[in-house]
Design an enzyme around this catalytic site. Structure first.
Site, mmCIF file in Angstrom:
data_model
loop_
_atom_site.group_PDB
_atom_site.id
_atom_site.type_symbol
_atom_site.label_atom_id
_atom_site.label_comp_id
_atom_site.label_asym_id
_atom_site.label_seq_id
_atom_site.Cartn_x
_atom_site.Cartn_y
_atom_site.Cartn_z
ATOM 1 N N ARG A 147 0.858 -1.179 0.000
ATOM 2 C CA ARG A 147 0.000 0.000 0.000
ATOM 3 C C ARG A 147 0.894 1.228 0.000
ATOM 4 O O ARG A 147 1.879 1.270 0.748
ATOM 5 C CB ARG A 147 -0.872 -0.021 1.265
ATOM 6 C CG ARG A 147 -1.970 1.019 1.284
ATOM 7 C CD ARG A 147 -2.697 1.046 2.625
ATOM 8 N NE ARG A 147 -2.099 2.001 3.530
ATOM 9 C CZ ARG A 147 -2.716 2.525 4.594
ATOM 10 N NH1 ARG A 147 -3.949 2.160 4.898
ATOM 11 N NH2 ARG A 147 -2.099 3.382 5.369
ATOM 12 N N TYR A 159 -3.208 11.247 6.255
ATOM 13 C CA TYR A 159 -3.468 9.884 6.704
ATOM 14 C C TYR A 159 -2.443 8.923 6.095
ATOM 15 O O TYR A 159 -2.152 8.986 4.911
ATOM 16 C CB TYR A 159 -4.880 9.414 6.317
ATOM 17 C CG TYR A 159 -4.997 7.930 6.505
ATOM 18 C CD1 TYR A 159 -5.176 7.401 7.775
ATOM 19 C CD2 TYR A 159 -4.796 7.062 5.438
ATOM 20 C CE1 TYR A 159 -5.178 6.046 7.987
ATOM 21 C CE2 TYR A 159 -4.805 5.694 5.634
ATOM 22 C CZ TYR A 159 -4.994 5.196 6.906
ATOM 23 O OH TYR A 159 -4.967 3.836 7.098
ATOM 24 N N ASP A 216 -5.241 3.654 0.058
ATOM 25 C CA ASP A 216 -6.380 3.860 0.966
ATOM 26 C C ASP A 216 -6.814 5.324 0.908
ATOM 27 O O ASP A 216 -6.074 6.213 1.313
ATOM 28 C CB ASP A 216 -5.957 3.478 2.392
ATOM 29 C CG ASP A 216 -7.137 3.343 3.346
ATOM 30 O OD1 ASP A 216 -8.258 3.761 2.982
ATOM 31 O OD2 ASP A 216 -6.926 2.813 4.453
ATOM 32 N N HIS A 218 -9.399 6.373 2.537
ATOM 33 C CA HIS A 218 -9.848 6.599 3.916
ATOM 34 C C HIS A 218 -11.093 7.482 3.999
ATOM 35 O O HIS A 218 -11.156 8.443 4.778
ATOM 36 C CB HIS A 218 -8.701 7.156 4.783
ATOM 37 C CG HIS A 218 -8.619 6.510 6.139
ATOM 38 N ND1 HIS A 218 -9.111 7.113 7.256
ATOM 39 C CD2 HIS A 218 -8.132 5.316 6.545
ATOM 40 C CE1 HIS A 218 -8.920 6.313 8.309
ATOM 41 N NE2 HIS A 218 -8.329 5.211 7.894
ATOM 42 N N GLU A 242 -9.058 1.764 -1.788
ATOM 43 C CA GLU A 242 -9.803 1.414 -0.566
ATOM 44 C C GLU A 242 -10.636 2.572 -0.041
ATOM 45 O O GLU A 242 -10.190 3.724 -0.069
ATOM 46 C CB GLU A 242 -8.767 0.986 0.475
ATOM 47 C CG GLU A 242 -9.323 0.651 1.841
ATOM 48 C CD GLU A 242 -8.207 0.198 2.780
ATOM 49 O OE1 GLU A 242 -7.163 -0.288 2.293
ATOM 50 O OE2 GLU A 242 -8.370 0.351 3.998
ATOM 51 N N ARG A 289 -13.588 -5.739 3.268
ATOM 52 C CA ARG A 289 -12.496 -5.634 4.241
ATOM 53 C C ARG A 289 -12.891 -5.915 5.685
ATOM 54 O O ARG A 289 -12.122 -5.677 6.614
ATOM 55 C CB ARG A 289 -11.870 -4.237 4.148
ATOM 56 C CG ARG A 289 -11.101 -4.117 2.873
ATOM 57 C CD ARG A 289 -10.158 -2.979 2.759
ATOM 58 N NE ARG A 289 -9.601 -2.410 3.938
ATOM 59 C CZ ARG A 289 -8.579 -2.924 4.621
ATOM 60 N NH1 ARG A 289 -8.004 -4.048 4.232
ATOM 61 N NH2 ARG A 289 -8.121 -2.313 5.704
ATOM 62 N N GLU A 345 -4.213 -7.528 5.101
ATOM 63 C CA GLU A 345 -3.378 -6.392 5.524
ATOM 64 C C GLU A 345 -2.496 -6.837 6.687
ATOM 65 O O GLU A 345 -2.941 -7.553 7.577
ATOM 66 C CB GLU A 345 -4.286 -5.240 5.963
ATOM 67 C CG GLU A 345 -3.535 -3.960 6.329
ATOM 68 C CD GLU A 345 -4.487 -2.827 6.729
ATOM 69 O OE1 GLU A 345 -5.605 -3.121 7.190
ATOM 70 O OE2 GLU A 345 -4.105 -1.655 6.577
ATOM 71 N N TRP A 408 -12.208 11.435 8.823
ATOM 72 C CA TRP A 408 -10.771 11.139 8.976
ATOM 73 C C TRP A 408 -10.439 9.873 8.219
ATOM 74 O O TRP A 408 -11.200 8.931 8.192
ATOM 75 C CB TRP A 408 -10.391 10.937 10.445
ATOM 76 C CG TRP A 408 -8.928 10.578 10.540
ATOM 77 C CD1 TRP A 408 -7.851 11.400 10.297
ATOM 78 C CD2 TRP A 408 -8.374 9.294 10.861
ATOM 79 N NE1 TRP A 408 -6.676 10.704 10.437
ATOM 80 C CE2 TRP A 408 -6.966 9.410 10.779
ATOM 81 C CE3 TRP A 408 -8.938 8.046 11.177
ATOM 82 C CZ2 TRP A 408 -6.095 8.335 11.025
ATOM 83 C CZ3 TRP A 408 -8.082 6.989 11.428
ATOM 84 C CH2 TRP A 408 -6.669 7.119 11.360
HETATM 85 O O1 EZ4 Z 1 -7.460 3.808 10.078
HETATM 86 O O2 EZ4 Z 1 -7.187 0.762 11.906
HETATM 87 O O3 EZ4 Z 1 -6.460 0.228 6.230
HETATM 88 N N1 EZ4 Z 1 -6.238 0.540 7.337
HETATM 89 C C1 EZ4 Z 1 -6.762 1.597 7.986
HETATM 90 C C2 EZ4 Z 1 -6.388 1.763 9.445
HETATM 91 C C3 EZ4 Z 1 -7.506 2.426 10.246
HETATM 92 C C4 EZ4 Z 1 -7.348 2.128 11.727
HETATM 93 C C5 EZ4 Z 1 -8.560 2.656 12.510
HETATM 94 O O4 EZ4 Z 1 -8.536 2.181 13.830
HETATM 95 O O5 EZ4 Z 1 -7.482 2.360 7.386
HETATM 96 O O6 EZ4 Z 1 -5.222 2.518 9.492
HETATM 97 CO CO CO Z 2 -8.167 1.441 5.585
#
Ligand code: EZ4
Ligand code: CO
Length: 408
Positions: A147, A159, A216, A218, A242, A289, A345, A408
């Site tokens: 990733r 992030y 990701d 997020h 993701e 996931r 993961e 977030w």
């Molecule tokens: O933000 O597990 O793909 N992994 C993620 C993680 C989540 C945390 C949240 O508790 O997105 O980093």
């Molecule tokens: Co994630």
């Protein structure tokens, strides 16, 4: 085989973990992870106050019945706190069953469907070039899938980009526990969308076509923005994109799907099959996931996987460091046995966590194996755990540049 003891253990060897330990009259004990990052004590209280009294005296072999007893018996269905608590009980019962019969849990789940479980690691850097170098280090360390998350020019923190750990370290978690009140990060969709396609263009240019690349989002985009990103990433053949948008609205994914062939993964925050029923049945995603600890344990996660198999959706269990080694072990037994496995993961825990939770699972050549120990193959050193008391911690929150609260 009656349950005679049920203990809720809260510890913090670097970050908080909640663990359920069930013991039977024969002296066999089983473990279940009950960690819900940032809301840990809600699950600990749910277990201690509401489930432990129901467990004492129950037959530990009645895994399916206990699942329905706790799910339907609550009247109030679903939700992350309830489903994490049920998951902990369910996981501990599978562990007990495996130990009682002297076999690893994957043998109870139908035996191995593959030899080992492909995992992906987390590469990251403050900018595109650092991230490219970080991906290269994972590839050199044997990872088949990586990733990639890059810092965004003009944003102080993004992030997935290291805070506490060096970006140069392969195999060490970047995810620090955020103790105290929530840290706030800043977000700009425009800057993000400008950076990510450049990142993957550079990674492919440097590392070629073989490595599986993941990213990701997020939960930060709208469906239309996610469609644009997916389209722009198509030339780089991602393994998955993701959590492109928050998934409360499952039909949002229709719009993304209509515009791009970039594969979509979603579901680390899902707690039941009803969170992804439409996504799966309408083939709006490629990977689900959900994982053991937050989605009702092995019993319920298998139901999700079996539904997914009918619709060409594969699994991709969440495996961040806020899921304890008990969850990782359970996920690996699931991954090894389920037909429509996709990827797992993997972020290694810190040394204190590994010492609190000694485990049989192993990593080699970009893949993992749960090991052959009876049950899950993971234990807890309670005396050591007691030396790491709980510390209140929160996940970060995220704001747009004008101060508006964002996902977030
Ligand atoms: O933000 O597990 O793909 N992994 C993620 C993680 C989540 C945390 C949240 O508790 O997105 O980093
Ligand atoms: Co994630």
């Amino acid at each position: 085989m009656k349950i005679v003891d049920a203990k809720v253990i809260v510890c913090s060897p670097g970050r908080n973990f909640v663990t359920l330990k069930l013991t039977t009259e024969d002296g066999v004990h089983g473990l279940g992870d009950a960690t819900l990052n940032g809301r840990e004590l809600a699950v600990a209280a749910y277990l201690q106050e509401h489930l432990v009294p129901l467990l004492i005296g129950r037959d530990a072999r009645r895994i399916e019945d206990t699942w329905h007893y706790l799910y339907k018996g609550a009247y109030w269905r679903g939700g992350p706190v309830t489903m994490t608590a049920i998951a902990a009980v369910d996981t501990a019962l599978w562990d007990i069953q495996g130990k009682a019969l002297g076999v690893p849990v994957y043998q109870l789940l139908g035996g191995r469907a593959r030899d080992s479980v492909m995992v992906y690691g987390h590469a990251h850097g403050d900018d595109v070039e650092e991230t490219v170098a970080s991906v290269a280090r994972f590839v050199a360390a044997g990872y088949k899938a990586v990733r990639a998350q890059s810092g965004i020019p003009g944003l102080a923190a993004t992030y997935g980009v290291a805070v506490a750990h060096s970006a140069t370290t392969v195999g060490k978690s970047y995810e620090p526990a955020v103790r105290g009140l929530p840290v706030e990060s800043l977000w700009s969709t425009e800057k993000y969308l400008e950076t990510v396609p450049r990142l993957f263009a550079r990674v492919r240019q440097e590392l070629g076509a073989d490595v599986h690349l993941l990213h990701d989002v997020h939960h930060r985009l709208t469906p239309n923005e996610a469609a644009r990103l997916g389209k722009e990433l198509e030339p780089y053949h991602l393994f998955w994109m993701e959590d492109p948008v928050p998934a409360e609205s499952q039909e949002s994914f229709r719009l993304i799907r209509r515009h791009t062939t970039t594969p979509i993964a979603v579901g680390e925050v899902f707690s039941s099959i009803y969170d992804c029923q439409q996504l799966i049945q309408e083939q709006l995603i490629d990977y689900v996931r959900a994982t053991v600890v937050h989605a009702g344990g092995l019993t319920h996660l298998r139901r999700i996987a079996h539904l997914a198999e009918l619709h060409h959706v594969r699994t991709g269990c969440h495996g961040a460091t806020d899921l304890s080694p008990v969850c990782m072990a359970a996920a690996l037994h699931f991954d090894l046995s389920v037909h429509n496995f996709g990827i797992q993961e993997y972020l290694p825990h810190n040394d204190d966590t590994d010492r609190v939770f000694p485990h049989a699972y192993t990593f080699a050549d970009g893949a993992m194996h749960p090991g052959e120990a009876p049950g899950l193959g993971v234990d807890i050193d309670e005396a050591l755990a007691a030396t790491f008391p709980y510390q209140r911690a929160y996940l970060p929150v995220n704001r747009k540049l004008d101060g508006t609260l964002h996902s977030w």
